[in-house]
Design a protein around this motif. Structure first.
Motif, mmCIF file in Angstrom:
data_model
loop_
_atom_site.group_PDB
_atom_site.id
_atom_site.type_symbol
_atom_site.label_atom_id
_atom_site.label_comp_id
_atom_site.label_asym_id
_atom_site.label_seq_id
_atom_site.Cartn_x
_atom_site.Cartn_y
_atom_site.Cartn_z
ATOM 1 N N SER A 297 0.723 -1.084 0.108
ATOM 2 C CA SER A 297 0.162 -0.313 0.257
ATOM 3 C C SER A 297 1.023 0.916 0.969
ATOM 4 C CB SER A 297 -0.956 -0.195 1.441
ATOM 5 O OG SER A 297 -0.001 0.484 2.423
ATOM 6 N N ASP A 298 2.076 1.074 0.275
ATOM 7 C CA ASP A 298 2.735 2.589 -0.064
ATOM 8 C C ASP A 298 3.817 2.502 -1.169
ATOM 9 O OD1 ASP A 298 4.304 3.993 1.657
ATOM 10 O OD2 ASP A 298 5.952 2.974 0.688
ATOM 11 N N MET A 299 3.976 3.726 -1.715
ATOM 12 C CA MET A 299 4.692 3.827 -2.866
ATOM 13 C C MET A 299 5.844 3.545 -3.032
ATOM 14 S SD MET A 299 4.293 4.794 -6.257
ATOM 15 C CE MET A 299 2.939 5.649 -6.746
ATOM 16 N N LYS A 300 6.753 3.438 -1.619
ATOM 17 C CA LYS A 300 8.270 3.300 -1.572
ATOM 18 C C LYS A 300 8.464 1.655 -1.702
ATOM 19 C CE LYS A 300 10.447 5.447 1.933
ATOM 20 N NZ LYS A 300 10.958 5.828 2.409
ATOM 21 N N GLN A 301 7.396 1.416 -0.816
ATOM 22 C CA GLN A 301 7.872 -0.385 -1.041
ATOM 23 C C GLN A 301 7.501 -1.018 -2.628
ATOM 24 O OE1 GLN A 301 4.958 -2.040 1.905
ATOM 25 N NE2 GLN A 301 6.362 -0.584 3.999
ATOM 26 N N LEU A 302 6.385 -0.615 -3.272
ATOM 27 C CA LEU A 302 6.029 -1.181 -4.337
ATOM 28 C C LEU A 302 7.225 -1.288 -5.360
ATOM 29 C CD1 LEU A 302 2.968 0.068 -6.529
ATOM 30 C CD2 LEU A 302 5.204 0.129 -7.753
ATOM 31 N N ILE A 303 8.188 0.626 -4.913
ATOM 32 C CA ILE A 303 9.445 0.536 -5.958
ATOM 33 C C ILE A 303 10.314 -0.502 -5.765
ATOM 34 C CG2 ILE A 303 11.477 2.221 -6.730
ATOM 35 C CD1 ILE A 303 9.320 4.168 -6.509
ATOM 36 N N GLU A 304 10.937 -0.503 -4.520
ATOM 37 C CA GLU A 304 11.394 -1.296 -3.866
ATOM 38 C C GLU A 304 11.461 -2.860 -4.446
ATOM 39 O OE1 GLU A 304 11.523 -1.364 0.389
ATOM 40 O OE2 GLU A 304 12.422 0.658 0.803
ATOM 41 N N GLN A 305 9.794 -3.481 -4.302
ATOM 42 C CA GLN A 305 9.427 -4.342 -5.488
ATOM 43 C C GLN A 305 9.401 -5.037 -6.134
ATOM 44 O OE1 GLN A 305 6.323 -6.333 -2.300
ATOM 45 N NE2 GLN A 305 7.837 -4.705 -0.066
ATOM 46 N N SER A 306 9.692 -3.248 -7.192
ATOM 47 C CA SER A 306 8.882 -3.573 -8.501
ATOM 48 C C SER A 306 9.739 -4.594 -9.734
ATOM 49 C CB SER A 306 9.319 -2.417 -8.561
ATOM 50 O OG SER A 306 10.762 -2.095 -9.202
ATOM 51 N N ASP B 226 14.329 7.639 -3.483
ATOM 52 C CA ASP B 226 14.524 9.179 -3.338
ATOM 53 C C ASP B 226 14.411 9.218 -5.026
ATOM 54 O OD1 ASP B 226 15.935 8.667 -1.341
ATOM 55 O OD2 ASP B 226 17.919 8.408 -2.440
ATOM 56 N N ILE B 227 14.128 11.204 -5.485
ATOM 57 C CA ILE B 227 13.507 11.923 -5.749
ATOM 58 C C ILE B 227 15.168 13.232 -6.127
ATOM 59 C CG2 ILE B 227 12.231 13.828 -6.683
ATOM 60 C CD1 ILE B 227 11.199 12.033 -5.718
ATOM 61 N N ILE B 228 15.448 12.749 -7.466
ATOM 62 C CA ILE B 228 16.162 13.639 -7.957
ATOM 63 C C ILE B 228 16.202 14.607 -8.567
ATOM 64 C CG2 ILE B 228 18.393 13.411 -9.152
ATOM 65 C CD1 ILE B 228 19.610 10.931 -8.546
ATOM 66 N N ALA B 229 15.520 16.235 -8.331
ATOM 67 C CA ALA B 229 15.306 16.977 -8.719
ATOM 68 C C ALA B 229 16.630 17.949 -10.379
ATOM 69 C CB ALA B 229 14.703 18.028 -8.699
ATOM 70 N N PRO C 163 10.157 10.362 0.696
ATOM 71 C CA PRO C 163 11.363 9.771 0.219
ATOM 72 C C PRO C 163 12.590 10.180 1.211
ATOM 73 C CG PRO C 163 11.076 11.508 -0.257
ATOM 74 C CD PRO C 163 9.721 11.417 0.476
ATOM 75 N N GLU C 164 14.323 8.683 1.039
ATOM 76 C CA GLU C 164 15.141 9.402 2.167
ATOM 77 C C GLU C 164 15.396 10.417 1.745
ATOM 78 O OE1 GLU C 164 19.024 7.033 1.855
ATOM 79 O OE2 GLU C 164 17.514 5.422 3.305
ATOM 80 N N ALA D 22 11.665 16.529 3.522
ATOM 81 C CA ALA D 22 10.236 15.483 2.741
ATOM 82 C C ALA D 22 8.959 16.567 3.251
ATOM 83 C CB ALA D 22 9.779 14.521 4.036
ATOM 84 N N ASN D 23 9.462 17.380 4.343
ATOM 85 C CA ASN D 23 8.093 18.540 4.631
ATOM 86 C C ASN D 23 7.992 19.421 3.897
ATOM 87 O OD1 ASN D 23 11.439 19.780 5.918
ATOM 88 N ND2 ASN D 23 9.831 21.952 5.574
ATOM 89 N N SER D 24 8.691 19.679 2.999
ATOM 90 C CA SER D 24 8.068 20.171 1.271
ATOM 91 C C SER D 24 7.316 19.788 0.964
ATOM 92 C CB SER D 24 9.578 20.983 0.722
ATOM 93 O OG SER D 24 11.050 21.168 1.281
#
Length: 316
Positions: free
Chosen positions: A44-53, A257-260, A91-92, A123-125
């Motif tokens: 149910s969490d996007m980060k977990q989905l990505i980890e197991q993608s 992790d997000i890289i802009a 994200p971390e 992440a507060n942003s």
């Protein structure tokens, strides 16, 4: 595949965005799981989905195939009927590249960097599509920056540029909102870049196979319907594989992790006269094959008291 996090009444869940419909991954899993003979469960969490993608995405493709073949099942809702959240809330790392378009360097009066100029947001942003950007009480020069953002898919440490694509999950949109007066008063960028709501993100994460070449995407930003930024990601000074490899030499990049990747010319700071965000403004960023991210602007006012009046604030 376009993946979203959304709230349907009180429940937060993940979905697949197809045109103007969101298909619930939880319901897809419940209805079609027995037909797949694959023993996995969609988190149910996007980060977990990505980890197991590597396991999850092929399974999701099968579920979507069954769904499309089954005209009787109604597992989707119009996107207008739900609240679309930021695709990743915690994200971390949120890593940003400054001055990565040559025309943006020129409008800021800065020399193009020899190596990527790196700074961080927190992440507060993060806020989602249609959530409000808040002008902080201690800034009068809040600016906008449309950016293509990379979403990491696998842990990466000391990888080469040639290997980088293997470690990328997909792409999304980020608005690198910036308080210029705070940014330049401090001599470093953390405070001016990391105020609450200063990283609108989304609306979806688009998997890299659907995006194709991330260096051939039109990118634009409109302020109240007027185009302010318009470019193409083929104008990046440092391309995405180089940025990912460069970062991995210093830090371990983690799934989610997000890289802009930087913003093109046209920001408010570079205009004559300069343009600063104000309450009631509407920002809309469009990136080809990624989507549209829209956010209104409002002033922050404390519910208890307006700290900008009758209260001594010490800057520094």
């Amino acid at each position: 595949m376009k993946l979203v996090s959304y709230r349907d009444q009180v429940e937060t869940q993940l979905g697949v965005l197809i045109e103007d419909q969101i298909i619930s991954l939880r319901l897809l899993d419940e209805v079609y799981k027995d037909q797949t003979a694959i023993d996995v469960k969609i988190p149910s969490d996007m980060k977990q989905l990505i980890e197991q993608s590597e396991m999850i995405l092929p399974y999701m493709e099968k579920l979507l195939q069954y769904y499309k073949e089954d005209g009787q099942k109604k597992l989707s809702k119009p996107v207008s009927d739900v609240e679309v959240l930021a695709p990743i809330a915690q994200p971390e790392k949120i890593i940003c590249v400054g001055l990565n378009y040559l025309d943006h360097c020129k409008e800021t009066g800065m020399e193009p960097p020899a190596f990527p100029m790196i700074f961080s947001k927190y992440a507060n942003s993060i806020i989602g599509n249609h959530a409000a950007i808040e002008i902080p009480i201690n800034s009068k020069q809040v600016d906008f920056e449309a950016e293509l953002a990379v979403v990491m898919g696998k842990e990466a440490k000391c990888i080469s540029a040639e290997e980088a694509e293997e470690f990328i999950f997909g792409y999304t949109i980020m608005n690198d909102v910036s308080a210029r007066d705070l940014q330049f008063a401090d001599g470093q960028w953390s405070r001016g870049k990391s105020a609450d709501t200063f990283a609108p993100l989304g609306p979806a994460i688009v998997t890299k196979d659907e995006v194709g070449d991330p260096h051939q995407l039109d990118i634009s930003l409109e302020l109240n319907g007027t185009i302010m930024q318009e470019s193409n990601t083929n104008n990046l000074i440092f391309d995405i594989p180089y940025i990912v490899a460069y970062l991995s030499q210093s830090m371990t990049l983690k799934p989610g992790d997000i890289i802009a990747t930087g913003t093109p010319h046209g920001v408010g700071m570079g205009r004559d006269p300069q343009v600063w965000l104000k309450e009631g403004d509407l920002l809309t960023i469009k990136i080809e094959r990624i989507g549209t991210l829209s956010n209104p602007v409002k002033k922050y006012v404390s519910e208890e008291k307006d700290l900008s009046k009758g209260h001594s604030l010490v800057e520094g």
